[in-house]
Design a protein around this motif. Sequence first.
Motif, mmCIF file in Angstrom:
data_model
loop_
_atom_site.group_PDB
_atom_site.id
_atom_site.type_symbol
_atom_site.label_atom_id
_atom_site.label_comp_id
_atom_site.label_asym_id
_atom_site.label_seq_id
_atom_site.Cartn_x
_atom_site.Cartn_y
_atom_site.Cartn_z
ATOM 1 N N UNK A 40 0.811 -1.222 0.000
ATOM 2 C CA UNK A 40 0.000 0.000 0.000
ATOM 3 C C UNK A 40 0.845 1.273 0.000
ATOM 4 N N UNK A 41 2.124 1.136 -0.240
ATOM 5 C CA UNK A 41 3.064 2.262 -0.168
ATOM 6 C C UNK A 41 2.582 3.482 -0.962
ATOM 7 N N UNK A 42 2.164 3.285 -2.191
ATOM 8 C CA UNK A 42 1.748 4.392 -3.040
ATOM 9 C C UNK A 42 0.396 4.982 -2.693
ATOM 10 N N UNK A 43 -0.395 4.270 -1.903
ATOM 11 C CA UNK A 43 -1.739 4.737 -1.557
ATOM 12 C C UNK A 43 -1.764 5.601 -0.297
ATOM 13 N N UNK A 44 -0.747 5.487 0.551
ATOM 14 C CA UNK A 44 -0.744 6.229 1.814
ATOM 15 C C UNK A 44 -0.720 7.729 1.542
ATOM 16 N N UNK A 72 7.879 9.077 1.409
ATOM 17 C CA UNK A 72 8.959 9.785 0.727
ATOM 18 C C UNK A 72 10.296 9.310 1.289
ATOM 19 N N UNK A 73 11.356 9.508 0.497
ATOM 20 C CA UNK A 73 12.697 9.236 1.012
ATOM 21 C C UNK A 73 12.963 10.260 2.103
ATOM 22 N N UNK A 74 13.593 9.808 3.188
ATOM 23 C CA UNK A 74 13.898 10.741 4.270
ATOM 24 C C UNK A 74 14.829 11.836 3.772
ATOM 25 N N UNK A 123 2.118 -8.650 5.879
ATOM 26 C CA UNK A 123 2.407 -7.312 5.359
ATOM 27 C C UNK A 123 2.694 -6.329 6.491
ATOM 28 N N UNK A 124 3.450 -5.285 6.160
ATOM 29 C CA UNK A 124 3.740 -4.241 7.130
ATOM 30 C C UNK A 124 2.656 -3.178 7.185
ATOM 31 N N UNK A 125 1.899 -3.032 6.084
ATOM 32 C CA UNK A 125 0.804 -2.068 6.026
ATOM 33 C C UNK A 125 -0.419 -2.799 5.488
ATOM 34 N N UNK A 126 -1.495 -2.764 6.253
ATOM 35 C CA UNK A 126 -2.743 -3.414 5.834
ATOM 36 C C UNK A 126 -3.859 -2.387 5.801
ATOM 37 N N UNK A 127 -4.661 -2.433 4.761
ATOM 38 C CA UNK A 127 -5.849 -1.579 4.692
ATOM 39 C C UNK A 127 -6.909 -2.227 5.567
#
Length: 148
Positions: A40-44, A72-74, A123-127
């Motif tokens: 979900x990286x691009x959806x956050x 974003x990259x830090x 997963x690390x991010x779940x909707x």
Amino acid sequence: MAHYLFNFVKRDAAKGPALREQAAGFLRVRMWGIDAGERHRGALAPGDLILIYLGAPEREFIGRAELASAVHDWSPSEAQVYPGGSPSGVLLAHVEEWDPPVPINTVLSQIDPAGGAKADHEAGVLRITANEYETTLTVAAGRAHSTG
């Protein structure tokens, strides 16, 4: 606005501090690492609401936050402050740490099992659904004292 569960598990943790200590450290600097392969990286997006979850063996919610940025990259100054190993992530706003934490079994007992909610995730991010998010907040309000 979407709702997500940020799942922090032992394989994500650096050797040393306990899982909860490490996750709390991310919350205190209001930053959370998101790896390049995260589904979900691009959806956050800013304004999305998240729950912070420690996976096995803890299986408990330790807080919530609102996303203050997209992934974003830090920046160099962010990278100096971020206590983890990920080169990118999100900034957090309105962070709450819950003490005591909220066991997932307490939340799952309040959610319709047909929705597929469960305690262990890869997963690390779940909707998650708005209902799952709100149910967790209701359970937390009944047992937790907010800090931070």
